[in-house]
Design a protein around this motif. Structure first.
Motif, PDB file in Angstrom:
ATOM      1  N   VAL A  75      -2.950  -5.024  -8.329  1.00  0.00           N
ATOM      2  CA  VAL A  75      -3.327  -5.061  -6.907  1.00  0.00           C
ATOM      3  C   VAL A  75      -4.785  -5.477  -6.788  1.00  0.00           C
ATOM      4  O   VAL A  75      -5.129  -6.346  -5.970  1.00  0.00           O
ATOM      5  N   GLN A  76      -5.629  -4.881  -7.626  1.00  0.00           N
ATOM      6  CA  GLN A  76      -7.043  -5.228  -7.563  1.00  0.00           C
ATOM      7  C   GLN A  76      -7.253  -6.706  -7.872  1.00  0.00           C
ATOM      8  O   GLN A  76      -8.042  -7.378  -7.211  1.00  0.00           O
ATOM      9  N   GLY A  77      -6.495  -7.183  -8.866  1.00  0.00           N
ATOM     10  CA  GLY A  77      -6.598  -8.593  -9.218  1.00  0.00           C
ATOM     11  C   GLY A  77      -6.252  -9.501  -8.049  1.00  0.00           C
ATOM     12  O   GLY A  77      -6.933 -10.487  -7.776  1.00  0.00           O
ATOM     13  N   LEU A  78      -5.195  -9.145  -7.342  1.00  0.00           N
ATOM     14  CA  LEU A  78      -4.776  -9.943  -6.196  1.00  0.00           C
ATOM     15  C   LEU A  78      -5.820  -9.907  -5.082  1.00  0.00           C
ATOM     16  O   LEU A  78      -6.109 -10.919  -4.434  1.00  0.00           O
ATOM     17  N   ILE A  79      -6.391  -8.727  -4.879  1.00  0.00           N
ATOM     18  CA  ILE A  79      -7.411  -8.601  -3.837  1.00  0.00           C
ATOM     19  C   ILE A  79      -8.624  -9.447  -4.200  1.00  0.00           C
ATOM     20  O   ILE A  79      -9.172 -10.184  -3.365  1.00  0.00           O
ATOM     21  N   MET A  83      -6.426 -11.995  -1.614  1.00  0.00           N
ATOM     22  CA  MET A  83      -5.310 -11.486  -0.816  1.00  0.00           C
ATOM     23  C   MET A  83      -5.737 -10.207  -0.103  1.00  0.00           C
ATOM     24  O   MET A  83      -6.594  -9.481  -0.595  1.00  0.00           O
ATOM     25  N   ASP A  84      -5.177  -9.931   1.071  1.00  0.00           N
ATOM     26  CA  ASP A  84      -5.571  -8.667   1.707  1.00  0.00           C
ATOM     27  C   ASP A  84      -4.815  -7.505   1.070  1.00  0.00           C
ATOM     28  O   ASP A  84      -3.783  -7.688   0.433  1.00  0.00           O
ATOM     29  N   GLU A  93      -0.548  -4.839  -2.172  1.00  0.00           N
ATOM     30  CA  GLU A  93       0.202  -3.652  -2.572  1.00  0.00           C
ATOM     31  C   GLU A  93       1.706  -3.900  -2.531  1.00  0.00           C
ATOM     32  O   GLU A  93       2.468  -3.231  -3.201  1.00  0.00           O
ATOM     33  N   LYS A  94       2.108  -4.843  -1.711  1.00  0.00           N
ATOM     34  CA  LYS A  94       3.541  -5.142  -1.635  1.00  0.00           C
ATOM     35  C   LYS A  94       3.963  -6.192  -2.658  1.00  0.00           C
ATOM     36  O   LYS A  94       5.132  -6.257  -3.026  1.00  0.00           O
ATOM     37  N   GLN A  95       3.024  -7.036  -3.081  1.00  0.00           N
ATOM     38  CA  GLN A  95       3.426  -8.186  -3.885  1.00  0.00           C
ATOM     39  C   GLN A  95       3.026  -8.105  -5.350  1.00  0.00           C
ATOM     40  O   GLN A  95       3.234  -9.054  -6.100  1.00  0.00           O
ATOM     41  N   ALA A  96       2.450  -7.013  -5.755  1.00  0.00           N
ATOM     42  CA  ALA A  96       2.084  -6.890  -7.174  1.00  0.00           C
ATOM     43  C   ALA A  96       3.341  -7.119  -8.011  1.00  0.00           C
ATOM     44  O   ALA A  96       4.378  -6.510  -7.763  1.00  0.00           O
ATOM     45  N   PRO A  97       3.264  -8.038  -8.986  1.00  0.00           N
ATOM     46  CA  PRO A  97       4.469  -8.429  -9.732  1.00  0.00           C
ATOM     47  C   PRO A  97       5.195  -7.252 -10.372  1.00  0.00           C
ATOM     48  O   PRO A  97       6.432  -7.222 -10.394  1.00  0.00           O
ATOM     49  N   ILE A  98       4.450  -6.272 -10.877  1.00  0.00           N
ATOM     50  CA  ILE A  98       5.107  -5.177 -11.585  1.00  0.00           C
ATOM     51  C   ILE A  98       5.928  -4.325 -10.616  1.00  0.00           C
ATOM     52  O   ILE A  98       6.975  -3.785 -10.968  1.00  0.00           O
ATOM     53  N   LEU A  99       5.471  -4.261  -9.370  1.00  0.00           N
ATOM     54  CA  LEU A  99       6.232  -3.518  -8.368  1.00  0.00           C
ATOM     55  C   LEU A  99       7.521  -4.275  -8.038  1.00  0.00           C
ATOM     56  O   LEU A  99       8.591  -3.685  -7.912  1.00  0.00           O
TER      57      LEU A  99
END
Length: 595
Positions: free
Chosen positions: A210-214, A218-219, A224-230
């Motif tokens: 998530v931090q990486g995406l942010i 990314m907002d 939090e919705k798109q993290a690959p592991i999720l």
RNA sequence: GGCUCCGUAGUUCAAUGGAUAGAAUGAGGGUUUCCGGUACCCUAGAUACAGGUUCGAUUCCUGUCGGAGCUACCA
């Protein structure tokens, strides 16, 4: 008939003859006389003054005289304000000690004399090890089961195992990614600890992603919705629901590890279950019953397809029972499980759910819904709700690492018990295994007693220092006195003194504290069962123990002056150890013979 | 906001509407020719606040203040 009922009946008769007015026996309030006054039982006369048309003390005076003249158990009386203190024939107590109190099952009602009850407790998620909160839950549920059994109920102990859902999929994904085939055998970790480790690993990886995406622009909400592991965990859940073989296999394997770990912990805790229900088996069956409810008009299906129950007549809101896509929610599943249980046990009178108080609303709704589905047992179902266990530094939070692990905590208690026993040096001659058994019983008694002596509905403070205390109002204090009493009885036997069945002195003022408490036991058990409250039993055990300890200090049991007195003291010691053993067993606490 | 639970010695817990609110711990003091001193005994220390019902309220009712929880098409 119980003594207090006898006295009520006697009082009612006396009242009739004095004032020519018939009152039900239950209108006569009998209680133990406080220590600072003379007498054994007190009749509170204030409420009677209305009917006698005399002042309370005059009413008491007249009643007292009539009760003495009745030539029954009442030998004398005195009046203090409106309190009528009755002095009872001590021979009553002596005979009671030799008769009722001598029965092996004193304090218990006959098995099967009360309806069949199901008690659910524990019910953990399968992604994390058990912690302190589970200990309170398990000890409560287990103790309440025992108390209900002592009241004559048939009890089936169950748990619902939350073995499906996104949480277990998270552990699976993390294990596949980072586990490198690790197993409980290869790692030496308990199964529940191993799976818990990967649940944590998932969370860490997820946060990093998530931090990486942010950081990549990314907002936060989207990240939090798109993290690959999720997404992978969600995909795993979908595969599981589709019955994908590899996914189901891994799910079975990892859940198996967890169950093995939990079983070890339950065995250490000394709790057990008669039947297990698995969410993966029950989560679909509520749907049909909800749709039947729609047909009966109990529930309402909306245009979008979702199903709701309207509880506004009961002071609650509307509650969703099925989503618009037809899938089940938590409530649906609990409805299904409840109905399955009524089906499994046809004579089931009620279910008791040991679940934290944050779910009070949920169970209120559940019971109302079961009622709407036509189950009259619903009104007797009970949510055994309990408060949170807090730590001195605040609430337990897994994120902050302040969770107290159940296994670690118990091990710590056993270790302390060992240290203290080593100092006392009373365990010579016992094998290592026997000694270990003693440490476990002593350590566990500290923990169970500490968690059970508090009224369940209250939040409680878990102070690690106080919980491992062996002095004061604690489990080990009670055990110590039990062991000491047993030691005296063993010595009596060794000296050829059989347990007296006759020829005991009449108990006097010194003995009455203890005799009174012994006599209370059946009432205490009944009230504990009615209110689902083991704390009442715990407090009774402590009071009885204190009374014996104090008595022991001032009276030599085997060195009494004359035989009758010695016999009384031996009988008292035997009644003390045996009823205490029952009381403690109702808390799920096993007593050692030595410590 | 609405609903539920809780508020008692410094601290952790008790008290079916009944008498002078009990314990434990911590503090201070004491007890051993004793069957197990992990004991026993003594001293000091509390009902959040304001009303109400009652012969009597820690307990029931109302309000205020303080703490916890619930109030999801999560489980």
């Amino acid at each position: 008939m119980r003594l207090d009922q006898q006295l009520q009946a006697l009082a009612a008769q006396a009242f009739q003859s004095c004032f020519d007015a018939a009152l039900p026996a239950s209108d006569f309030s009998i209680q133990k006389t406080r220590k600072e006054f003379a007498g054994d039982r007190t009749l509170v006369c204030f409420p009677l003054a209305r009917h006698s048309r005399m002042k309370p003390d005059a009413t008491a005076e007249a009643l007292g005289q009539a009760m003495v003249e009745a030539d029954g158990p009442v030998l004398g009386y005195n009046v203090v304000k409106g309190f009528l203190n009755l002095e009872l024939d001590p021979v009553l107590w002596r005979d009671w000690l030799l008769q009722e109190a001598a029965h092996a099952d004193y304090g218990r009602r006959p098995a099967g004399s009360a309806p069949h009850v199901m008690v659910e407790y524990s019910s953990p998620n399968t992604n994390k090890p058990l912690h302190l909160g589970h200990l309170r839950n398990n000890f409560l549920g287990h103790s309440v089961s025992r108390i209900l059994e002592a009241q004559g109920h048939t009890v089936t102990k169950v748990q619902i195992i939350n073995d499906r859902g996104i949480h277990i999929c998270k552990s699976m994904v993390a294990w596949r990614k980072f586990g490198e085939g690790e197993t409980p055998e290869s790692s030496g970790l308990k199964g529940d600890k191993l799976v818990g480790k990967y649940y944590v690993a998932f969370d860490q990886a997820y946060k990093a992603e998530v931090q990486g995406l942010i950081d990549g622009g990314m907002d936060k909400a989207a990240a939090e919705k798109q993290a690959p592991i999720l997404l992978e965990a969600q995909e795993t859940l979908r595969l599981w629901e589709d019955g994908d073989a590899a996914t189901v296999d891994l799910w079975k394997t990892m859940n198996g590890w967890v169950y093995a770990g939990f079983d070890t912990t339950y065995a250490t805790m000394g709790v057990e279950f008669d039947k297990l229900y698995y969410e993966s088996d029950t989560y679909l069956i509520g749907k049909d019953r909800v749709m039947e409810g729609v047909e009966r008009g109990a529930f309402e299906q909306r245009e979008d397809g979702s199903v709701w129950v309207d509880l506004s007549e009961d002071g609650l809101d509307e509650k969703l029972l099925l989503r618009q896509d037809g899938t089940a929610v938590y409530m649906t599943q609990d409805i299904g499980t409840a109905l399955l249980r009524f089906q499994d046990v046809p004579d089931l009178d009620r279910q008791v759910y040991t679940v934290g108080n944050e779910q009070e609303y949920h169970f209120k709704v559940l019971f109302l819904v079961l009622g709407k589905l036509g189950f009259e047992q619903a009104q007797r179902c009970h949510h055994l709700s309990y408060g949170m266990v807090e730590l001195p530094e605040g609430k337990m939070k897994s994120r902050e690492g302040t969770v107290v692990d159940a296994d670690d905590l118990m091990d710590e208690m056993f270790r302390i018990a060992r240290d203290i026993a080593a100092e006392a040096g009373k365990l010579e001659g016992l094998s290592d295994a026997e000694q270990q058994e003693v440490f476990q019983r002593v350590g566990l008694s500290a923990l169970k007693y500490y968690l059970l002596k508090v009224d369940p509905k209250k939040n409680m403070m878990f102070d690690p220092k106080a919980s491992i205390d062996f002095y004061g109002n604690t489990g080990p204090f009670i055990l110590f006195n039990y062991v000491r009493g047993r030691s005296v009885l063993r010595k009596a036997e060794a000296e050829g003194l059989a347990l007296p069945t006759d020829g005991i002195a009449t108990p006097g003022a010194d003995e009455m504290d203890m005799v009174g408490l012994l006599h209370d036991l059946p009432d205490v058990v009944a009230e504990a069962a009615e209110t689902y409250n083991p704390a009442l039993i715990a407090n009774w055990c402590y009071d009885l123990t204190k009374a014996y300890s104090s008595y022991y200090q001032d009276h030599s049991i085997l060195g009494a002056d004359d035989e009758a007195a010695r016999n009384l003291r031996i009988v008292l010691t035997e009644r003390f150890t045996r009823t205490l053993n029952l009381g403690m067993s109702l808390l799920g606490i096993a007593l050692p013979e030595r410590m």
